[in-house]
Design an enzyme around this catalytic site. Structure first.
Site, mmCIF file in Angstrom:
data_model
loop_
_atom_site.group_PDB
_atom_site.id
_atom_site.type_symbol
_atom_site.label_atom_id
_atom_site.label_comp_id
_atom_site.label_asym_id
_atom_site.label_seq_id
_atom_site.Cartn_x
_atom_site.Cartn_y
_atom_site.Cartn_z
ATOM 1 N N GLY A 1 0.816 -1.099 0.181
ATOM 2 C CA GLY A 1 -0.012 -0.108 -0.053
ATOM 3 C C GLY A 1 0.910 1.083 0.215
ATOM 4 O O GLY A 1 2.137 1.113 -0.147
ATOM 5 N N ASP A 2 0.270 2.264 0.100
ATOM 6 C CA ASP A 2 1.179 3.535 0.107
ATOM 7 C C ASP A 2 1.846 3.805 -1.155
ATOM 8 O O ASP A 2 1.718 3.926 -2.255
ATOM 9 C CB ASP A 2 1.653 3.906 1.532
ATOM 10 C CG ASP A 2 0.692 3.957 2.493
ATOM 11 O OD1 ASP A 2 -0.819 3.789 2.190
ATOM 12 O OD2 ASP A 2 0.914 4.090 3.491
ATOM 13 N N ASN A 3 3.387 3.799 -0.638
ATOM 14 C CA ASN A 3 4.234 3.842 -1.771
ATOM 15 C C ASN A 3 4.737 2.506 -2.440
ATOM 16 O O ASN A 3 6.168 2.443 -2.726
ATOM 17 C CB ASN A 3 5.670 4.432 -1.088
ATOM 18 C CG ASN A 3 5.232 6.107 -0.586
ATOM 19 O OD1 ASN A 3 4.338 6.052 0.297
ATOM 20 N ND2 ASN A 3 6.043 7.239 -1.141
#
Lengths: 719, 719
Positions: free
Chosen positions: B312-314
């Site tokens: 998730g995220d980066n």
């Protein structure tokens, strides 16, 4: 009781029932039908006698004697997937052998086409041949590609006569199966003219020759179970013959391909964006039909009779809203009335002295039977047609079928008499003057424009289709609204802009159809003309998938004008915010809850906060948007209901910048009002089958209250 | 009570609550979060301590000192319609100035693009310029054309930190707004490595470095009201920078256009058929990310710790099902579990030693508040995820959020303890053996294939979208069915055919998307490969608009295989006959009435009498068709319900030619069964929140009856 303006069927053996019915309805004309004969004393019953006349199938001896001059048709075989390099296609698989027969007399290599539908490539004639059993053998095929055969066929049976024959069980009666012949053949044409001349001379009792109709039947093809397989009330695929195709090539400088007509199996239906060759074919046939019709009409007039055209059956090429029609010299058009839109389709026809509508139901045993509801159908037909009559009345009405059947339903006869009386009252009160109309002109914009005035979204005449009723509803609503309606083509807008006098442009339909427009929306001439026009103060109403053509990041190419676009699953990453306001707005002021959107567009969203979303349910149902000095209204779908007709009425007024309800406004959408200022009267009609009351605002601001029974109407004098 | 396999959040100040919860759930690991610190004694609480590590935003001093090395993003302006030959576009209109700032330091003439969206033409840089106030002035525009500016911008705020900051009201706390920097810059990259090395040395108490995540955030852009404007969990538009784009040009021999990323406003979402340049960009970034991740993981291992990646995220560029991932050396992946599909997305990841799922709900105040229903959410999460666990379990589970909040909901804590226990029981009983699986392998066919295993139809992670849940349902169903599932790309089929071992190909989705396929269906290599394969005995399951691409007279290009096609309004002239049979059929044997079709395909009709229409409501809902030795099943839509999962289960079996229910069959679709023959046990689970009972047929033909409470489960030994 008044008399006149009504035509009734009659036939040998039903003389007394006819006389009774004539008296009851105040009829002044009688007619025969396909398969019935006029009684000897018909001329004594009424002022006028109509006789049905079949130009292209009336003489079966001629047809039998000239099999090479029968009418032809282009058909498409089933699609067959090759499983090897050779495959066999039976062109007739799925077709009705009694209706059509492949034409192998003219060289199939020249007139047929085998197409690899997986690539779109035409298979060269060297790679296929028609075998002795009539199948087509293809060699050098690519396995797992689909192939079709487009073939020219002879029409062995006129589709309407076939339909009547099969539906009324004429098998065993000894009646011939009537074959149509083609006026393109000079010999046949000469025979048509002399036959008519002979017939006219032999029938002094006939006042009106009711042509049913002229030369080319709309596309109506049955399958191998003798059920309907293809139907297109506007279809031109059955208007072909080798002689016509040769003439076309000589005139237009190129040969029409079979594919130009069968069109990958879409059969060039009016829902398809028309191709250049298909348009050329239409124009070519229209010129021919016009020339020949003029000659037949001249014969009729020379015999001192009137020429009436039936708008149906073999009407292809006549195009009542085409460029030639008004000059044909026809006295009248008669057609079947199934709705307000089909009423206007007849009553607005230019260039004839009078129009006539055949009301439903036909006196046929499917309705006139124990348990049938002819009264209910008659009332529904009348309330629907009456909305249109108030805008532009037919000159005459009538019924069709068997008189003896109707006689058994006295409550129906009472109602029919009431309809006849009400119809005559309309003419008496309006006295030929025009109804008051709001100063708003709506132009329905599609590929067909004026040519298909009131004829949009129609497949088989007035039949209900799941995919079309949502858009037909808009036309049905317009047909009874007190606004001017005109029909406009994309080509006109692209070449000359929106015509002067138009206040609101309406674009409606499913994406990719000729009505929504399809790839024409990729043409900047169209989008820029409309943007400029709305920006300068014009109004745009979009219904369903207006201006839809996925391109350049937009689904609706006029999304900037409409303030809405459609999510087709590609822009889900962009958050959609909708802040629906259900508070008062002029457009939805009479719409208490959610609108009926039928099978309208899904997944429409506002493009930004400048769009006023008036009705919303996880997608836009009704929205408005400002664009420069102009305005747009978007409606997801508009099946006909009184509430939806009102919604469209308000949408059109608002888009035109008229934000106050005009005079003659009824506060109940179920009650339609028409005023005839020049005749000093007005009428309120209940367009439903339940009692209704309404408050009607008169021009002086006074409010009149009317209470109407089911389907009722009430006239009043102007003060 | 057992212990282990559970990770819990902890933080400074919540030590006692953590210890209580650790004991209650038998947890063996703790973790901190974005914005929370591990307590000093964390290592004494449990066996393992995880620490969150932010590679690309952990050092804001570095970010401040190197503004030219911040991460960039390509954005698209609003569309502006020219009303004259000059127009002004404000690129930032609608964007959040705190998140992004146009990059005017690099020459806009080189890095930006102005496009006439009405024609698609790029406006030459000589005809536009960025003015002093940041707007773009275009000259020589064509009036009434729409224009956009694609601009390169600096990312001033990491989107996840921004989201957490705004959502948790960190304003006034003195916390920095964290700016992301780009590992493409050698200086920044060196700093990332040395920072990690320093940090590792300074944190001996940490056992697991939880990377959150690496370099490039998925596309998440806010609007000028600080609300979500763009979200694409797979988005690569925020992975750009001038240095990366230059490197791409050097490596690939051509420059990427801004349009290759912003893609007319679709932002190259995974629903778009991926273009060649976009695919190249993905491959380019994946190579880079893989190389750098390997280096970071090596640092972690050198420090004697484990490296865990947060999915998730980066995470952009890591692509857990891509070609590089298994070689990265990562020890573990952790991700959020929102469904069976997202569970399998994590549990099936190859090349890591263990996987971990973060269950819902987070211990956040939106759910853990008076009136909230954390217990209900926890049960729903568990029954959904458990279906997938039975096919391929996660190795660990855990929760996130604030411990102190959860402590106030004892019934939730009881349930969480029960879930932990049930999860450990699954591992204990199955003992690492594989569940029994029917000998049927299903290949989900789309443009992405294996790369996006279990990741189809997803916009924002596990979020519900009106336009996708109907297709996500099929993936959700498959994630818990006892069949093998693989993901296959069109390119693979076109080059090498359907792989050996595949029994059923499934194509699902809305027309024109990368999942249905769009114009790839015009490629005969694809259609012929699939036709030949099905004809030889393969199975095809189509859901929604499979093989949809209007061409050559067909909407569904595999209509000959499927036995159904879609009416899009162009073939209305062809009569459609459907003779639905609601009698017994293997596919619908457990479906008493109409299926839930969600937002599935409309207007689908059988192509002929050879198609068996099993469910119909003015359009096909379920149909089957034979094709040579093979079979197809068509489903109009398949939102996830237990009945629909069963429908798909039967469809897949039937398409594969398995017409008898296999062993371990539950007569109640709401009760899922998994058997572990090598471990000598089986389990029945209730995948609903109501009590259920079922009769389960064992391999020896005996029938076991199970009765389960809401969300309950029961294990049994094999006889």
């Amino acid at each position: 009781m008044s008399r006149g303006r009504v035509t009734l069927p009659t036939e040998v053996g039903a003389e007394q029932a006819s006389l009774d019915l004539i008296a009851r309805l105040g009829a002044d004309a009688v007619r025969n039908s396909d398969g019935t004969e006029l009684p000897a004393g018909a001329a004594d019953m009424v002022e006028k006698v109509y006789a049905t006349y079949f130009v292209a199938r009336g003489d079966q001896e001629w047809a039998q004697a000239h099999p090479d001059q029968l009418q032809q048709i282009y058909l498409l075989s089933e699609r067959v997937t090759a499983t090897a390099e050779e495959l066999t296609i039976d062109p007739m698989a799925g077709y009705f052998a009694e209706q059509v027969r492949p034409d192998v007399e003219h060289d199939p290599a020249e007139w047929w086409e085998v197409i690899d539908r997986t690539t779109g490539a035409v298979v060269p004639p060297e790679r296929w041949a028609v075998t002795a059993d009539g199948t087509v053998r293809v060699t050098g095929a690519t396995p797992w590609h689909e192939y079709t055969v487009t073939f020219l066929a002879w029409q062995l049976w006129d589709p309407t006569q076939m339909y009547n024959y099969l539906t009324n069980h004429w098998q065993g009666t000894g009646r011939a199966k009537e074959m149509p012949y083609d006026a393109r053949h000079p010999e046949t044409w000469d025979h048509m003219v002399t036959s008519l001349r002979t017939w006219l001379a032999a029938h002094p009792e006939v006042d009106v020759v009711r042509f049913t109709t002229f030369f080319y039947h709309f596309t109506l093809v049955f399958n191998d179970r003798a059920e309907e397989k293809l139907v297109d009330w506007f279809g031109y695929t059955a208007s072909v013959s080798t002689i016509a195709l040769d003439a076309f090539a000589a005139e237009h400088g190129y040969r029409l391909r079979p594919e130009d007509l069968v069109d990958a199996g879409y059969h060039s239906s009016p829902f398809r964006v028309p191709s250049k060759p298909f348009r050329d074919w239409l124009a070519f046939q229209q010129r021919f039909v016009a020339e020949k019709v003029r000659a037949l009409v001249a014969e009729v007039h020379a015999a001192g009779k009137e020429a009436m055209m039936f708008l149906g059956d073999n009407w292809i090429g006549t195009e009542p809203y085409g460029e030639h029609f008004a000059g044909l010299g026809l006295d009248a058009v008669v057609g079947s009335v199934g709705s307000a839109a089909t009423t206007r389709m007849i009553s607005d026809i230019p260039g004839v002295r009078y129009t006539e509508g055949r009301l439903l139901p036909y006196f046929f045993p499917d309705v006139f039977r124990p348990g049938g509801d002819p009264l209910g159908e008659a009332r529904q037909c009348w309330v629907d047609a009456r909305r249109a009559m108030l805008r532009k009345p037919l000159d005459r009405i009538g019924y069709g079928g068997y008189v003896s059947l109707a006689a058994r339903f006295p409550d129906f006869l009472d109602y029919a008499a009431q309809v006849a009386e009400e119809f005559r009252t309309l003419h008496d009160r309006a006295a030929g003057t025009a109804p008051w109309t709001a100063p708003v002109r709506v132009a329905v914009l599609n590929h067909w424009g004026r040519l298909r005035t009131w004829q949009t979204f129609m497949v088989a005449h007035a039949m209900h289709y799941k995919q079309t009723y949502t858009y037909l509803g808009a036309i049905e609503a317009l047909a009874g609204l007190p606004v001017d309606v005109t029909f406009l083509s994309f080509a006109e807008v692209m070449t000359a802009g929106v015509p002067d006098g138009v206040d609101v442009v309406l674009n409606a339909g499913a994406a990719g159809t000729a009505f929504s427009g399809g790839e024409v929306w990729a043409d900047p001439r169209l989008t820029t003309a409309l943007r400029a026009w709305v920006h300068a103060g014009g109004g745009l109403v979009g219904i369903g998938e207006p201006s839809a053509h996925l391109r350049g990041g937009r689904t609706f190419q006029l999304a900037d004008v409409l303030g809405v676009d459609q999510e087709v699953g590609l822009s889900l990453s962009t958050d959609k915010y909708a802040e629906p306001r259900h508070d008062d707005h002029f457009v939805t002021a009479d719409l208490p809850g959610a609108p009926a959107t039928g099978e309208g567009a899904r997944n429409v969203y506002p493009t930004g906060p400048a769009t006023q979303v008036l009705r919303y349910d996880a997608e836009v149902q009704v929205a408005t948007h400002g664009y420069g000095a102009g305005r747009s209204v978007y409606l997801a779908g508009l099946p006909y209901t009184p509430d939806n007709a009102r919604l469209l009425h308000r949408a059109v007024l608002w888009a035109a910048g008229h934000e106050r309800t005009p005079a003659w406004w009824s506060d109940n959408p179920a009650v339609d009002v028409a005023a005839f200022p020049d005749a000093g009267c007005w009428v309120a009609v209940n367009s439903t089958l339940e009692p209704q009351s309404a408050r009607v605002t008169l021009p002086d601001g006074e409010v009149a209250t009317v209470a109407l029974g089911a389907a009722g109407s009430a006239w009043a004098d102007l003060g």
